[in-house]
Motif scaffolding. Sequence first.
Motif, PDB file in Angstrom:
ATOM      1  N   ALA A 293     -86.321  10.963 -23.769  1.00  0.00           N
ATOM      2  CA  ALA A 293     -86.639  11.883 -24.555  1.00  0.00           C
ATOM      3  C   ALA A 293     -85.799  12.708 -25.707  1.00  0.00           C
ATOM      4  O   ALA A 293     -86.607  13.155 -26.427  1.00  0.00           O
ATOM      5  CB  ALA A 293     -85.401  12.657 -23.648  1.00  0.00           C
ATOM      6  N   CYS A 294     -85.080  12.120 -26.602  1.00  0.00           N
ATOM      7  CA  CYS A 294     -84.625  12.052 -27.800  1.00  0.00           C
ATOM      8  C   CYS A 294     -85.754  12.035 -28.224  1.00  0.00           C
ATOM      9  O   CYS A 294     -85.857  12.547 -29.892  1.00  0.00           O
ATOM     10  CB  CYS A 294     -83.515  11.760 -27.650  1.00  0.00           C
TER      11      CYS A 294
ATOM     12  N   GLN B   4     -81.329  15.380 -31.487  1.00  0.00           N
ATOM     13  CA  GLN B   4     -79.170  14.547 -30.262  1.00  0.00           C
ATOM     14  C   GLN B   4     -78.935  15.225 -29.271  1.00  0.00           C
ATOM     15  O   GLN B   4     -79.553  15.902 -28.214  1.00  0.00           O
ATOM     16  CB  GLN B   4     -78.013  15.088 -31.897  1.00  0.00           C
ATOM     17  N   ALA B   5     -77.860  14.107 -28.528  1.00  0.00           N
ATOM     18  CA  ALA B   5     -77.721  14.182 -26.596  1.00  0.00           C
ATOM     19  C   ALA B   5     -76.243  13.745 -27.433  1.00  0.00           C
ATOM     20  O   ALA B   5     -75.847  12.590 -27.947  1.00  0.00           O
ATOM     21  CB  ALA B   5     -78.466  13.462 -26.169  1.00  0.00           C
TER      22      ALA B   5
ATOM     23  N   VAL C  65     -75.923  10.732 -29.176  1.00  0.00           N
ATOM     24  CA  VAL C  65     -77.623   9.594 -29.754  1.00  0.00           C
ATOM     25  C   VAL C  65     -78.515  10.458 -30.530  1.00  0.00           C
ATOM     26  O   VAL C  65     -77.923  11.794 -30.671  1.00  0.00           O
ATOM     27  CB  VAL C  65     -78.936   9.681 -28.126  1.00  0.00           C
ATOM     28  N   VAL C  66     -78.634  10.065 -31.712  1.00  0.00           N
ATOM     29  CA  VAL C  66     -79.048  10.924 -33.013  1.00  0.00           C
ATOM     30  C   VAL C  66     -80.623  10.721 -33.007  1.00  0.00           C
ATOM     31  O   VAL C  66     -80.276   8.810 -32.974  1.00  0.00           O
ATOM     32  CB  VAL C  66     -78.251  10.842 -34.098  1.00  0.00           C
TER      33      VAL C  66
ATOM     34  N   ASP D 236     -87.153  11.432 -36.558  1.00  0.00           N
ATOM     35  CA  ASP D 236     -88.887  11.737 -37.202  1.00  0.00           C
ATOM     36  C   ASP D 236     -89.130  10.467 -35.531  1.00  0.00           C
ATOM     37  O   ASP D 236     -90.038   9.546 -35.984  1.00  0.00           O
ATOM     38  CB  ASP D 236     -88.971  11.106 -37.912  1.00  0.00           C
ATOM     39  N   GLY D 237     -88.591  11.070 -34.352  1.00  0.00           N
ATOM     40  CA  GLY D 237     -89.078   9.555 -33.139  1.00  0.00           C
ATOM     41  C   GLY D 237     -88.299   7.594 -33.293  1.00  0.00           C
ATOM     42  O   GLY D 237     -89.223   7.487 -32.335  1.00  0.00           O
ATOM     43  N   ALA D 238     -87.583   8.277 -33.668  1.00  0.00           N
ATOM     44  CA  ALA D 238     -86.445   6.875 -33.776  1.00  0.00           C
ATOM     45  C   ALA D 238     -85.128   7.278 -33.663  1.00  0.00           C
ATOM     46  O   ALA D 238     -84.967   8.108 -34.267  1.00  0.00           O
ATOM     47  CB  ALA D 238     -87.278   6.203 -35.008  1.00  0.00           C
ATOM     48  N   ILE D 239     -84.854   6.430 -32.366  1.00  0.00           N
ATOM     49  CA  ILE D 239     -83.278   6.676 -33.060  1.00  0.00           C
ATOM     50  C   ILE D 239     -82.674   6.140 -33.899  1.00  0.00           C
ATOM     51  O   ILE D 239     -82.798   4.351 -34.426  1.00  0.00           O
ATOM     52  CB  ILE D 239     -83.057   5.588 -31.191  1.00  0.00           C
TER      53      ILE D 239
END
Length: 178
Positions: free
Chosen positions: A44-45, A56-57, A69-70, A73-76
């Motif tokens: 989801a992030c 972020q979560a 979690v950060v 632009d579509g990437a962890i």
Amino acid sequence: MCTLSGGLPYAAGHERTRRLRERQFAGRWCDPIDDERADEVLRACERLSARYGRAQAYYYGAGDGSAWVVAEDGAIIRRYSETGDGDDHLLTVGDPLPYERDRRVQLGLASDWDAAHASEDEEDEWNWAVFDMAPALAQAIGLSPQTIGSDTPMRGTGVRAGTEYGTANGGPPGAYSI
């Protein structure tokens, strides 16, 4: 708590004008380390950051650890946790964030670290600092729900996000404090 932010068009007719919008979603459903939901929250992030620029979560258990979690632009770019669970290190993704590095320096620790080379005392000091870090990290890179109060300036329309279960079965009875 989950935070989403990114540049979106300000208004029709002003496509070149952009502003930062913050969106907040709170609830157990966005816990980035929950055994049943960690992968879903990660995905989801990724999706939300692809659309909004950043997502972020966070997990903050007020006594039982922190995690985050950060994504950009579509990437962890980072997932990290310290809950006292011996398997916390298995969830680590990406390099430490600038806030993490700065916090280590404030503690008198090296900004770059390798758990394999850290002393037990250094590792313990870092683990205790991380245990309560999620709210401060959220504030440093976005917005922490712990800093939102009656004196927080707000504009626009409030929107409450619901889970699939909540949408199908309804929310708890009573009014929501705004």
